[in-house]
Design an enzyme around this catalytic site. Structure first.
Site, mmCIF file in Angstrom:
data_model
loop_
_atom_site.group_PDB
_atom_site.id
_atom_site.type_symbol
_atom_site.label_atom_id
_atom_site.label_comp_id
_atom_site.label_asym_id
_atom_site.label_seq_id
_atom_site.Cartn_x
_atom_site.Cartn_y
_atom_site.Cartn_z
ATOM 1 N N SER A 146 0.912 -1.219 0.153
ATOM 2 C CA SER A 146 -0.035 0.130 -0.218
ATOM 3 C C SER A 146 0.877 1.162 -0.010
ATOM 4 C CB SER A 146 -0.935 -0.210 1.219
ATOM 5 O OG SER A 146 -1.498 1.119 1.378
ATOM 6 N N HIS B 13 -1.452 -1.623 -4.019
ATOM 7 C CA HIS B 13 -2.786 -1.271 -3.335
ATOM 8 C C HIS B 13 -2.949 0.279 -3.274
ATOM 9 C CE1 HIS B 13 -5.886 -2.556 -0.583
ATOM 10 N NE2 HIS B 13 -5.534 -1.504 0.258
ATOM 11 N N ASP C 206 -5.081 3.156 -1.900
ATOM 12 C CA ASP C 206 -6.039 3.604 -0.895
ATOM 13 C C ASP C 206 -6.721 4.776 -1.161
ATOM 14 O OD1 ASP C 206 -6.026 1.335 1.122
ATOM 15 O OD2 ASP C 206 -3.920 1.829 1.374
ATOM 16 N N MET D 80 -9.482 7.500 -0.292
ATOM 17 C CA MET D 80 -10.239 7.704 0.934
ATOM 18 C C MET D 80 -10.957 9.254 0.764
ATOM 19 S SD MET D 80 -7.731 6.764 3.921
ATOM 20 C CE MET D 80 -7.040 5.312 4.005
ATOM 21 N N HIS E 226 -8.486 0.320 -3.545
ATOM 22 C CA HIS E 226 -9.291 -0.182 -2.368
ATOM 23 C C HIS E 226 -9.963 1.302 -2.178
ATOM 24 C CE1 HIS E 226 -9.079 -0.769 2.265
ATOM 25 N NE2 HIS E 226 -10.564 -0.877 1.683
ATOM 26 N N MET F 28 -12.464 3.423 -0.400
ATOM 27 C CA MET F 28 -13.003 3.687 1.046
ATOM 28 C C MET F 28 -13.692 4.925 0.772
ATOM 29 S SD MET F 28 -9.862 2.554 3.454
ATOM 30 C CE MET F 28 -8.622 2.977 1.925
ATOM 31 N N MET G 52 -10.909 -6.573 6.035
ATOM 32 C CA MET G 52 -10.130 -5.646 6.797
ATOM 33 C C MET G 52 -9.585 -5.998 8.064
ATOM 34 S SD MET G 52 -9.831 -3.010 4.843
ATOM 35 C CE MET G 52 -8.818 -2.323 5.919
ATOM 36 N N ASP H 147 -5.762 -6.616 4.968
ATOM 37 C CA ASP H 147 -5.462 -5.357 4.802
ATOM 38 C C ASP H 147 -5.372 -4.734 6.260
ATOM 39 O OD1 ASP H 147 -4.678 -2.751 4.027
ATOM 40 O OD2 ASP H 147 -6.356 -2.378 3.130
ATOM 41 N N GLY I 197 1.681 -1.795 4.213
ATOM 42 C CA GLY I 197 1.889 -0.386 3.867
ATOM 43 C C GLY I 197 3.121 -0.233 4.887
HETATM 44 C C1 DX5 Z 1 -6.170 1.518 5.753
HETATM 45 C C2 DX5 Z 1 -5.757 1.058 4.316
HETATM 46 C C3 DX5 Z 1 -4.460 0.093 4.462
HETATM 47 C C4 DX5 Z 1 -3.384 0.757 4.968
HETATM 48 C C5 DX5 Z 1 -2.440 -0.528 5.555
HETATM 49 O O1 DX5 Z 1 -7.416 1.852 5.869
HETATM 50 O O2 DX5 Z 1 -6.692 0.338 3.791
HETATM 51 O O3 DX5 Z 1 -4.229 -0.426 3.025
HETATM 52 O O4 DX5 Z 1 -2.377 1.294 4.121
HETATM 53 O O5 DX5 Z 1 -1.435 0.087 6.206
HETATM 54 P P1 DX5 Z 1 -0.629 -0.776 7.202
HETATM 55 O O6 DX5 Z 1 0.129 -2.015 6.611
HETATM 56 O O7 DX5 Z 1 0.586 0.043 7.669
HETATM 57 O O8 DX5 Z 1 -1.565 -1.207 8.219
HETATM 58 ZN ZN ZN Z 2 -6.341 -0.669 2.039
#
Ligand code: DX5
Ligand code: ZN
Length: 247
Positions: A9, A34, A36, A38, A75, A77, A169, A203, A225
């Site tokens: 990510s 990946h 993200d 948001m 992804h 969100m 998740m 994730d 990530g």
């Molecule tokens: C969180 C994201 C993840 C995030 C994970 O809402 O969907 O993809 O980047 O980060 P780590 O691996 O640091 O938990």
């Molecule tokens: Zn994610």
């Protein structure tokens, strides 16, 4: 079991250098990226939209086949996931992974400029639409959502309305660097038991210390990530994650 997919990510990368982060991640041995997305409504944070994904696309070669290396796994969100699918397709998204929770409370507008309709978006109608656009479809569930909501979607007899991937998740979505929730793994186990060939993505909080449990439960698509972008030797972390899933 389906192939192991290591899927960093870029949320934990330097957003001022996202193109470089994508190229680096591929050089370190990643399979997918990946991304993200948001919107500040579905989750209490904002990142980027389709225009940024479009700018990143030339930095990573398009996958040669569905699910191949270089897959952009978006992804989503966001609220109203149906509204944004065509923009992300145009930007070069390969996998459009929406949240179940957003799809069931959403209108069926199909363009950013559409007025809201009174038609309801459903997970199945959205999966069909994503497939018609030529992308793979993923469906994500938050920790508070039961895995049981997925059976009717996965079991349906209509190929075009079946998801290519389920994302379980393992943190509350919104931020990188949170603590892994092992409480979510029974969902993965239940999915893997019923669907030996399904792509099951985890994730949130995946790292050297948590990967074994996730792999044991049956996850094959591994998002990481902070574990990757915060590492001294990211290529090494990626190979440790991969070996844990494959052993
Ligand atoms: C969180 C994201 C993840 C995030 C994970 O809402 O969907 O993809 O980047 O980060 P780590 O691996 O640091 O938990
Ligand atoms: Zn994610």
């Amino acid at each position: 079991a389906p192939p192991t997919i290591i899927n960093p990510s870029v949320l934990s990368a330097d957003f001022a250098e996202l193109g470089k982060a994508c190229r680096d991640a591929m050089d370190w041995g990643s399979n997918w990226l990946h991304l993200d997305v948001m919107d500040g409504f579905f989750v209490p944070n904002m990142t980027f939209g389709a225009s940024v994904v479009g700018k990143l696309r030339p930095h990573v070669e398009r996958p040669k086949e569905k699910g191949g290396n270089g897959t952009f796994d978006c992804h989503m969100m966001i609220m109203e996931p149906m509204r944004w699918a065509s923009s992300f397709r145009d930007a070069g998204a390969d996998m459009y992974c929406f949240h179940y929770e957003a799809a069931i409370s959403s209108v069926a507008a199909k363009q950013p400029t559409d007025k809201d309709t009174t038609e309801k978006c459903t997970p199945k109608s959205l999966i069909r639409y994503i497939h018609e656009l030529g992308m793979q479809a993923g469906i994500a569930i938050k920790p508070e959502t039961s895995v049981d909501v997925l059976w009717g979607i996965l079991d349906n007899g209509n190929d075009i309305e079946r998801p290519d991937m389920v994302l379980v998740m393992t943190v509350h979505p919104g931020f990188g660097g949170q603590k892994f929730m092992a409480s979510e793994l029974p969902k993965v186990t239940a999915l893997r038991q019923k669907y030996p060939n399904l792509n099951i993505e985890v994730d949130g909080g995946l790292a050297e210390g948590t990967i074994d449990q996730a792999a044991e439960a049956g996850a094959n698509v591994i998002v990481a990530g902070s574990a990757v972008f915060g590492a001294k030797d990211p290529a090494q972390v990626i190979s440790v994650l991969r070996e844990a899933v494959e052993k």
